[in-house]
Design a protein around this motif. Sequence first.
Motif, PDB file in Angstrom:
ATOM      1  N   GLU A   1     -72.314  51.098  30.899  1.00  0.00           N
ATOM      2  CA  GLU A   1     -71.674  51.285  32.206  1.00  0.00           C
ATOM      3  C   GLU A   1     -70.425  52.158  32.073  1.00  0.00           C
ATOM      4  O   GLU A   1     -70.174  53.032  32.903  1.00  0.00           O
ATOM      5  CB  GLU A   1     -71.309  49.925  32.829  1.00  0.00           C
ATOM      6  N   ILE A   2     -69.687  51.901  31.024  1.00  0.00           N
ATOM      7  CA  ILE A   2     -68.483  52.713  30.774  1.00  0.00           C
ATOM      8  C   ILE A   2     -68.881  54.172  30.531  1.00  0.00           C
ATOM      9  O   ILE A   2     -68.223  55.093  31.025  1.00  0.00           O
ATOM     10  CB  ILE A   2     -67.676  52.143  29.575  1.00  0.00           C
ATOM     11  N   GLU A   3     -69.948  54.368  29.785  1.00  0.00           N
ATOM     12  CA  GLU A   3     -70.407  55.737  29.514  1.00  0.00           C
ATOM     13  C   GLU A   3     -70.794  56.437  30.817  1.00  0.00           C
ATOM     14  O   GLU A   3     -70.454  57.606  31.026  1.00  0.00           O
ATOM     15  CB  GLU A   3     -71.591  55.708  28.533  1.00  0.00           C
ATOM     16  N   LYS A   4     -71.500  55.713  31.697  1.00  0.00           N
ATOM     17  CA  LYS A   4     -71.856  56.282  32.999  1.00  0.00           C
ATOM     18  C   LYS A   4     -70.602  56.606  33.794  1.00  0.00           C
ATOM     19  O   LYS A   4     -70.484  57.677  34.388  1.00  0.00           O
ATOM     20  CB  LYS A   4     -72.738  55.315  33.797  1.00  0.00           C
ATOM     21  N   GLU A   5     -69.670  55.661  33.807  1.00  0.00           N
ATOM     22  CA  GLU A   5     -68.424  55.888  34.547  1.00  0.00           C
ATOM     23  C   GLU A   5     -67.640  57.043  33.926  1.00  0.00           C
ATOM     24  O   GLU A   5     -67.034  57.847  34.629  1.00  0.00           O
ATOM     25  CB  GLU A   5     -67.573  54.613  34.557  1.00  0.00           C
ATOM     26  N   ARG A   6     -67.681  57.133  32.617  1.00  0.00           N
ATOM     27  CA  ARG A   6     -67.006  58.231  31.915  1.00  0.00           C
ATOM     28  C   ARG A   6     -67.602  59.576  32.341  1.00  0.00           C
ATOM     29  O   ARG A   6     -66.871  60.538  32.604  1.00  0.00           O
ATOM     30  CB  ARG A   6     -67.153  58.036  30.407  1.00  0.00           C
ATOM     31  N   GLU A   7     -68.923  59.650  32.449  1.00  0.00           N
ATOM     32  CA  GLU A   7     -69.584  60.875  32.901  1.00  0.00           C
ATOM     33  C   GLU A   7     -69.162  61.199  34.338  1.00  0.00           C
ATOM     34  O   GLU A   7     -68.905  62.348  34.672  1.00  0.00           O
ATOM     35  CB  GLU A   7     -71.104  60.753  32.803  1.00  0.00           C
ATOM     36  N   GLU A   8     -69.089  60.160  35.149  1.00  0.00           N
ATOM     37  CA  GLU A   8     -68.642  60.345  36.537  1.00  0.00           C
ATOM     38  C   GLU A   8     -67.204  60.856  36.568  1.00  0.00           C
ATOM     39  O   GLU A   8     -66.869  61.739  37.349  1.00  0.00           O
ATOM     40  CB  GLU A   8     -68.778  59.023  37.309  1.00  0.00           C
ATOM     41  N   LEU A   9     -66.374  60.287  35.702  1.00  0.00           N
ATOM     42  CA  LEU A   9     -64.982  60.735  35.633  1.00  0.00           C
ATOM     43  C   LEU A   9     -64.890  62.190  35.172  1.00  0.00           C
ATOM     44  O   LEU A   9     -64.079  62.963  35.695  1.00  0.00           O
ATOM     45  CB  LEU A   9     -64.168  59.828  34.711  1.00  0.00           C
ATOM     46  N   LYS A  10     -65.728  62.555  34.217  1.00  0.00           N
ATOM     47  CA  LYS A  10     -65.750  63.959  33.778  1.00  0.00           C
ATOM     48  C   LYS A  10     -66.129  64.874  34.937  1.00  0.00           C
ATOM     49  O   LYS A  10     -65.537  65.928  35.128  1.00  0.00           O
ATOM     50  CB  LYS A  10     -66.747  64.152  32.630  1.00  0.00           C
ATOM     51  N   ARG A  11     -67.110  64.425  35.715  1.00  0.00           N
ATOM     52  CA  ARG A  11     -67.537  65.206  36.877  1.00  0.00           C
ATOM     53  C   ARG A  11     -66.389  65.330  37.876  1.00  0.00           C
ATOM     54  O   ARG A  11     -66.123  66.385  38.409  1.00  0.00           O
ATOM     55  CB  ARG A  11     -68.764  64.547  37.521  1.00  0.00           C
ATOM     56  N   ARG A  12     -65.698  64.229  38.095  1.00  0.00           N
ATOM     57  CA  ARG A  12     -64.568  64.249  39.038  1.00  0.00           C
ATOM     58  C   ARG A  12     -63.436  65.131  38.525  1.00  0.00           C
ATOM     59  O   ARG A  12     -62.775  65.807  39.307  1.00  0.00           O
ATOM     60  CB  ARG A  12     -64.084  62.829  39.307  1.00  0.00           C
ATOM     61  N   ILE A  13     -63.216  65.112  37.212  1.00  0.00           N
ATOM     62  CA  ILE A  13     -62.188  65.997  36.635  1.00  0.00           C
ATOM     63  C   ILE A  13     -62.572  67.450  36.888  1.00  0.00           C
ATOM     64  O   ILE A  13     -61.724  68.273  37.262  1.00  0.00           O
ATOM     65  CB  ILE A  13     -61.994  65.725  35.123  1.00  0.00           C
ATOM     66  N   GLN A  14     -63.848  67.767  36.721  1.00  0.00           N
ATOM     67  CA  GLN A  14     -64.298  69.136  37.012  1.00  0.00           C
ATOM     68  C   GLN A  14     -64.057  69.474  38.473  1.00  0.00           C
ATOM     69  O   GLN A  14     -63.631  70.581  38.800  1.00  0.00           O
ATOM     70  CB  GLN A  14     -65.777  69.301  36.665  1.00  0.00           C
ATOM     71  N   MET A  15     -64.308  68.497  39.353  1.00  0.00           N
ATOM     72  CA  MET A  15     -64.050  68.728  40.776  1.00  0.00           C
ATOM     73  C   MET A  15     -62.563  68.983  41.009  1.00  0.00           C
ATOM     74  O   MET A  15     -62.184  69.872  41.773  1.00  0.00           O
ATOM     75  CB  MET A  15     -64.503  67.518  41.612  1.00  0.00           C
ATOM     76  N   LEU A  16     -61.724  68.201  40.313  1.00  0.00           N
ATOM     77  CA  LEU A  16     -60.275  68.377  40.457  1.00  0.00           C
ATOM     78  C   LEU A  16     -59.845  69.755  39.962  1.00  0.00           C
ATOM     79  O   LEU A  16     -58.997  70.410  40.574  1.00  0.00           O
ATOM     80  CB  LEU A  16     -59.520  67.290  39.688  1.00  0.00           C
ATOM     81  N   GLU A  17     -60.438  70.182  38.858  1.00  0.00           N
ATOM     82  CA  GLU A  17     -60.098  71.508  38.338  1.00  0.00           C
ATOM     83  C   GLU A  17     -60.552  72.589  39.308  1.00  0.00           C
ATOM     84  O   GLU A  17     -59.835  73.572  39.529  1.00  0.00           O
ATOM     85  CB  GLU A  17     -60.707  71.699  36.946  1.00  0.00           C
ATOM     86  N   SER A  18     -61.705  72.392  39.920  1.00  0.00           N
ATOM     87  CA  SER A  18     -62.163  73.337  40.939  1.00  0.00           C
ATOM     88  C   SER A  18     -61.206  73.350  42.121  1.00  0.00           C
ATOM     89  O   SER A  18     -60.871  74.411  42.655  1.00  0.00           O
ATOM     90  CB  SER A  18     -63.569  72.963  41.438  1.00  0.00           C
ATOM     91  N   ALA A  19     -60.772  72.164  42.514  1.00  0.00           N
ATOM     92  CA  ALA A  19     -59.813  72.075  43.626  1.00  0.00           C
ATOM     93  C   ALA A  19     -58.511  72.772  43.265  1.00  0.00           C
ATOM     94  O   ALA A  19     -57.890  73.429  44.105  1.00  0.00           O
ATOM     95  CB  ALA A  19     -59.546  70.614  43.977  1.00  0.00           C
ATOM     96  N   GLU A  20     -58.132  72.658  41.996  1.00  0.00           N
ATOM     97  CA  GLU A  20     -56.898  73.325  41.559  1.00  0.00           C
ATOM     98  C   GLU A  20     -57.054  74.844  41.630  1.00  0.00           C
ATOM     99  O   GLU A  20     -56.151  75.551  42.080  1.00  0.00           O
ATOM    100  CB  GLU A  20     -56.566  72.887  40.131  1.00  0.00           C
ATOM    101  N   GLN A  21     -58.230  75.330  41.224  1.00  0.00           N
ATOM    102  CA  GLN A  21     -58.488  76.767  41.327  1.00  0.00           C
ATOM    103  C   GLN A  21     -58.463  77.197  42.788  1.00  0.00           C
ATOM    104  O   GLN A  21     -57.883  78.234  43.133  1.00  0.00           O
ATOM    105  CB  GLN A  21     -59.839  77.116  40.699  1.00  0.00           C
ATOM    106  N   GLU A  22     -59.073  76.391  43.644  1.00  0.00           N
ATOM    107  CA  GLU A  22     -59.071  76.712  45.081  1.00  0.00           C
ATOM    108  C   GLU A  22     -57.650  76.705  45.626  1.00  0.00           C
ATOM    109  O   GLU A  22     -57.286  77.555  46.424  1.00  0.00           O
ATOM    110  CB  GLU A  22     -59.933  75.690  45.830  1.00  0.00           C
ATOM    111  N   LYS A  23     -56.849  75.759  45.137  1.00  0.00           N
ATOM    112  CA  LYS A  23     -55.445  75.687  45.568  1.00  0.00           C
ATOM    113  C   LYS A  23     -54.726  76.970  45.176  1.00  0.00           C
ATOM    114  O   LYS A  23     -53.926  77.519  45.938  1.00  0.00           O
ATOM    115  CB  LYS A  23     -54.767  74.471  44.929  1.00  0.00           C
ATOM    116  N   ASN A  24     -54.994  77.479  43.966  1.00  0.00           N
ATOM    117  CA  ASN A  24     -54.363  78.726  43.524  1.00  0.00           C
ATOM    118  C   ASN A  24     -54.768  79.888  44.410  1.00  0.00           C
ATOM    119  O   ASN A  24     -53.934  80.735  44.765  1.00  0.00           O
ATOM    120  CB  ASN A  24     -54.711  79.017  42.051  1.00  0.00           C
TER     121      ASN A  24
END
Length: 151
Positions: free
Chosen positions: A88-111
Amino acid sequence: QQRIQMLEDAEQKKQEIEKEREELKRRIQMLESAEQEKNILEKEKQDLEKRIQTMQSKEREKDALAKEKIEMQQRIQMLEDAEQKKQEIEKEREELKRRIQMLESAEQEKNILEKEKQDLEKRIQTMQSKEREKDALAKEKIEMQQRIQML
């Protein structure tokens, strides 16, 4: 009359610039909103990174429990539960990685939005300069109309 027409055209142009200026203000507000959202996402990213560290720590703990399973038969059930939790942690970790990528995309969009905001601010300055020119033309128009009335 050509001068009056030119001044009337300048007046109309001034109104158009005012409308565009209002639109630019609205867009700046949108950009500022996006910046606030970016800050919220940045905070969420930090929280998620802390959670990842916690989960990695928990993973190491689960590995220790797996070794204990071999040594202590009575802890087998607990270790099986820990193994499931690890998945479950591994699944959540993958989800968190995906969310981090989304955050990085949002940061690029913010720029990108920040650059657009700067461009819009430059346009506003240009429009304000044009607006001052139009105000001068409108004043000159009034003076001309007064001279015409005198004549």
